[in-house]
Design a protein around this motif. Structure first.
Motif, short mmCIF file in Angstrom:
data_model
loop_
_atom_site.label_atom_id
_atom_site.label_comp_id
_atom_site.label_asym_id
_atom_site.label_seq_id
_atom_site.Cartn_x
_atom_site.Cartn_y
_atom_site.Cartn_z
N SER A 89 0.83 -1.21 0.00
CA SER A 89 0.00 0.00 0.00
C SER A 89 0.87 1.26 0.00
N PRO A 90 0.25 2.43 -0.27
CA PRO A 90 0.99 3.69 -0.13
C PRO A 90 1.57 3.87 1.28
N LEU A 93 4.86 2.10 1.38
CA LEU A 93 5.81 2.88 0.61
C LEU A 93 6.29 4.08 1.42
N ARG A 94 5.38 4.71 2.15
CA ARG A 94 5.75 5.84 3.01
C ARG A 94 6.73 5.41 4.10
N ARG A 97 10.13 4.96 2.49
CA ARG A 97 10.70 6.27 2.18
C ARG A 97 11.29 6.91 3.43
N LEU A 128 7.89 -2.33 -4.44
CA LEU A 128 7.95 -1.03 -3.78
C LEU A 128 9.36 -0.46 -3.81
N GLN A 131 10.17 1.01 -7.09
CA GLN A 131 9.57 2.34 -7.25
C GLN A 131 10.44 3.43 -6.65
N GLY A 305 10.90 8.56 -6.21
CA GLY A 305 9.54 8.48 -5.68
C GLY A 305 9.16 9.62 -4.79
#
Length: 306
Positions: A89-90, A93-94, A97, A128, A131, A305
């Motif tokens: 999910s986003p 990914l967060r 990051r 992920l 990305q 990203g």
């Protein structure tokens, strides 16, 4: 869904391990490894770098813990673990990051890459990371399992050696044993304060082979996931003055006997893919490779990203 990030504290470990065990029960080991990896990575791998709260972060929502980041392992690597409901999910990914940013900001500027690793079966994480501009660059570990229902041979010890549980007063000798097994620089005070006094560690689960002169010749720490019936070794080592005497084998056999007595069904151990001695030892004990982990890296400037 609103996620917040906060620093980890020692009091979080019991809840974190229970949460991890539930994630593994729901989604399998791929993406999580073992609950015993948590205290090992948080305390042993980060020792002396910074207070763990500045390098270990928890992500939470209204239900509780939904993510964990362990930053700056080995000086340039991070781990991120996300709840099964957030995989791919986003939000995951967060987390990745943020872990990249935290590790890049804290590492030596001379280091060219930020690193992380993952199970070969974790295609979700691979996607992920790609990305974010990460690329695979090596096979990192071999991941091995053993059925504890299989026969366990009796350990054979050289004359004068004995196998027992560690004691808190062994800290100095355990530090020496680690230094002569892994080329590290522990002091006894560090080992006691950074490992033995931390939550999750139990000296009864560190099995040692003691030499006739009192030195710790070999050691194996085992961890227990009762919910999933799985034990785990991390770390296992033999003092270089005592190698090739069957002492690593002896401490592991004693630990596996204890795990079996607890009702566990499986035990796991990971090792560097290039460590042929570890590979041979674990194979001789009936471990079978089930997975590999892959190392990924991204330049330490800025990942993609944004």
């Amino acid at each position: 869904m609103t996620l917040t990030m906060r620093p980890y504290s020692d009091a979080d470990l019991p809840v974190l391990q229970d949460t991890f065990a539930r994630w593994i029960a729901e989604a399998g080991r791929c993406g999580y490894d073992h609950v015993g990896e948590l205290p090992h990575r948080i305390y042993e791998n980060l020792r002396g770098r910074r207070p763990v709260g500045s390098l270990v972060h928890l992500w939470e929502d209204a239900s509780g813990i939904v993510g964990l980041a362990v930053n700056l392992r080995f000086g340039s690597a991070f781990d991120v673990f996300a709840a099964p409901c957030l995989r791919g999910s986003p939000a995951e990914l967060r987390m990745l990051r943020a872990a990249y940013d935290s590790t890049a900001a804290a590492m030596d500027p001379a280091e060219p890459y930020v690193l992380t690793d993952l199970f070969d079966c974790d295609t979700t994480r691979i996607g992920l990371l790609e990305q974010l501009g990460f690329e695979r660059f090596r096979t990192w570990d071999h991941v091995n399992d053993r059925d504890l229902g299989l026969p366990l041979p009796s350990p054979a010890l050289p004359e004068g050696f004995r196998v027992r549980s560690a004691r808190l007063e062994d800290a100095d000798r355990l530090a020496v044993a680690r230094n002569h097994s892994f080329e590290e620089d522990w002091t006894g005070e560090q080992y006691r304060s950074e490992v033995m006094d931390k939550p999750g560690y139990d000296p009864a689960r560190e099995i040692v082979a003691e030499a006739p002169d009192g030195r710790i010749a070999a050691f194996a720490v085992y961890w227990v996931d009762e919910l999933n019936g799985v034990g785990h070794f991390e770390p296992v080592g033999t003092h270089r003055d005592f190698q090739r005497r069957g002492l690593g084998r002896a401490v592991m056999l004693e630990a596996m006997r204890r795990m079996r007595d607890l009702g566990l069904s499986t035990v796991t151990v990971n090792h560097n893919a290039e460590n042929t001695a570890a590979r041979a030892l674990y194979a001789s004990l009936g471990f079978v490779r089930t997975h590999e982990t892959y190392g990924f890296r991204a330049p330490a400037g800025r990942a993609e990203g944004e």
